[in-house]
Write a protein that holds these residues in place. Structure first.
Motif, short mmCIF file in Angstrom:
data_model
loop_
_atom_site.label_atom_id
_atom_site.label_comp_id
_atom_site.label_asym_id
_atom_site.label_seq_id
_atom_site.Cartn_x
_atom_site.Cartn_y
_atom_site.Cartn_z
N THR A 1 0.17 0.39 -45.33
CA THR A 1 1.02 0.53 -44.15
C THR A 1 0.24 0.14 -42.90
OG1 THR A 1 2.31 2.27 -45.21
CG2 THR A 1 2.38 2.19 -42.81
N THR B 1 6.06 6.67 -39.45
CA THR B 1 6.00 6.27 -40.85
C THR B 1 6.25 7.45 -41.77
OG1 THR B 1 4.73 5.09 -42.54
CG2 THR B 1 3.49 6.57 -41.09
N MET B 2 6.87 7.17 -42.88
CA MET B 2 7.03 8.12 -43.99
C MET B 2 6.04 7.79 -45.10
SD MET B 2 9.65 10.26 -43.52
CE MET B 2 9.97 10.72 -45.21
N THR B 3 5.38 6.63 -44.98
CA THR B 3 4.50 6.16 -46.05
C THR B 3 3.13 5.78 -45.48
OG1 THR B 3 5.43 3.94 -45.82
CG2 THR B 3 6.38 5.35 -47.54
N ASP C 1 -0.97 5.40 -45.26
CA ASP C 1 -1.91 4.97 -46.29
C ASP C 1 -2.37 6.14 -47.15
OD1 ASP C 1 -1.66 2.83 -44.57
OD2 ASP C 1 -3.79 2.46 -44.37
N ASN D 1 6.54 11.55 -38.33
CA ASN D 1 7.25 11.44 -39.59
C ASN D 1 8.68 11.92 -39.39
OD1 ASN D 1 8.36 12.14 -42.13
ND2 ASN D 1 6.33 12.37 -43.01
N GLU E 1 6.37 0.84 -42.66
CA GLU E 1 6.66 1.47 -43.95
C GLU E 1 6.28 0.56 -45.10
OE1 GLU E 1 7.41 4.51 -44.10
OE2 GLU E 1 8.62 5.00 -42.33
N LEU F 1 7.76 1.43 -48.24
CA LEU F 1 8.65 2.30 -49.01
C LEU F 1 8.78 1.87 -50.47
CD1 LEU F 1 11.30 2.94 -46.27
CD2 LEU F 1 9.94 4.69 -47.42
N SER F 2 8.47 0.61 -50.76
CA SER F 2 8.59 0.14 -52.14
C SER F 2 7.70 0.93 -53.10
CB SER F 2 8.26 -1.35 -52.23
OG SER F 2 6.91 -1.58 -51.87
N ARG F 3 6.70 1.61 -52.57
CA ARG F 3 5.79 2.39 -53.42
C ARG F 3 6.35 3.77 -53.77
NH1 ARG F 3 1.12 -0.05 -50.49
NH2 ARG F 3 1.16 -2.13 -51.40
N VAL F 4 7.40 4.19 -53.06
CA VAL F 4 7.94 5.54 -53.31
C VAL F 4 9.41 5.53 -53.71
CG1 VAL F 4 6.25 6.65 -51.79
CG2 VAL F 4 8.45 5.95 -50.85
N ASP G 1 9.72 -3.14 -47.11
CA ASP G 1 8.46 -2.89 -46.41
C ASP G 1 8.35 -3.77 -45.17
OD1 ASP G 1 7.93 -1.33 -48.67
OD2 ASP G 1 6.88 -2.96 -49.68
#
Length: 184
Positions: A52, A81-83, A85, A110, A142, A144-147, A161
């Motif tokens: 991120t 950000t919600m995501t 590092d 957040n 973000e 977000l693709s990781r979560v 992202d």
């Protein structure tokens, strides 16, 4: 009356694309279903190893360049950000280090989808209520693709992202203030 002004903007998106056709192979959905409900045809996806803070850094460099502001002139960095590092240190602190913004305070905010709007309003408050903050960097970033659960068609079609950044300062013409956000 003193107002906040956007001095520069920037963004960064990963090169990799996840299309609706790709999602059709992953979950029971169709391009028509996705587009009719969201208007989204594709989303950007960060490759492994892209954090991120990496996206935030590139977006911030563009915004600072457009604003004509050096990182050392920043007084505050807010990253929505919600995501991040990692849980700690904050993505804003990592960004502060990457930019070399040695005198800037830095924190993450957040608040999910409304995070960037909250960060803008927070930055405006710092800028207009104090004689200590003159240049503030606000970033929404973000990965977000990781979560995201890519087996849930109701959510996986929505998120991708990327990062967007603005540099705020005191304004004359071209002002922005939170009262102008009636469209939200």
């Amino acid at each position: 009356m003193l107002k906040a002004r956007i001095l520069g903007t920037g963004y960064d998106v990963p090169e990799d694309v996840l299309s609706n056709a790709d999602l059709e192979k992953m979950v029971q959905t169709s391009d028509d279903w996705i587009v009719s409900r969201t208007g989204i045809s594709y989303r950007r996806i960060a490759c492994n190893g892209t954090a991120t803070s990496d996206l935030a850094y590139r977006a911030s460099r563009s915004a600072l360049e457009e604003a004509g502001i050096a990182p050392q002139e920043l007084d505050l960095i807010i990253v929505a950000t919600m995501t991040p590092d990692m849980p700690m240190p904050a993505a804003a602190c990592l960004l502060q280090h990457l930019l070399g913004a040695s005198k800037a305070a830095a924190f993450d905010l957040n608040a999910a989808c409304t995070g960037f709007i909250y960060a803008l309003a927070t930055a405006e408050s710092f800028l207009l209520s104090s004689n200590k903050y003159y240049h503030i960097l606000v970033v929404g970033a973000e990965v977000l693709s990781r979560v995201v659960d890519f087996t849930d068609r109701n959510t996986c079609v929505l998120f991708g992202d990327g990062a967007g950044a603005v540099v705020l300062g005191e304004g004359g013409g071209g002002e922005w203030n939170s009262g102008d956000l009636s469209w939200c």
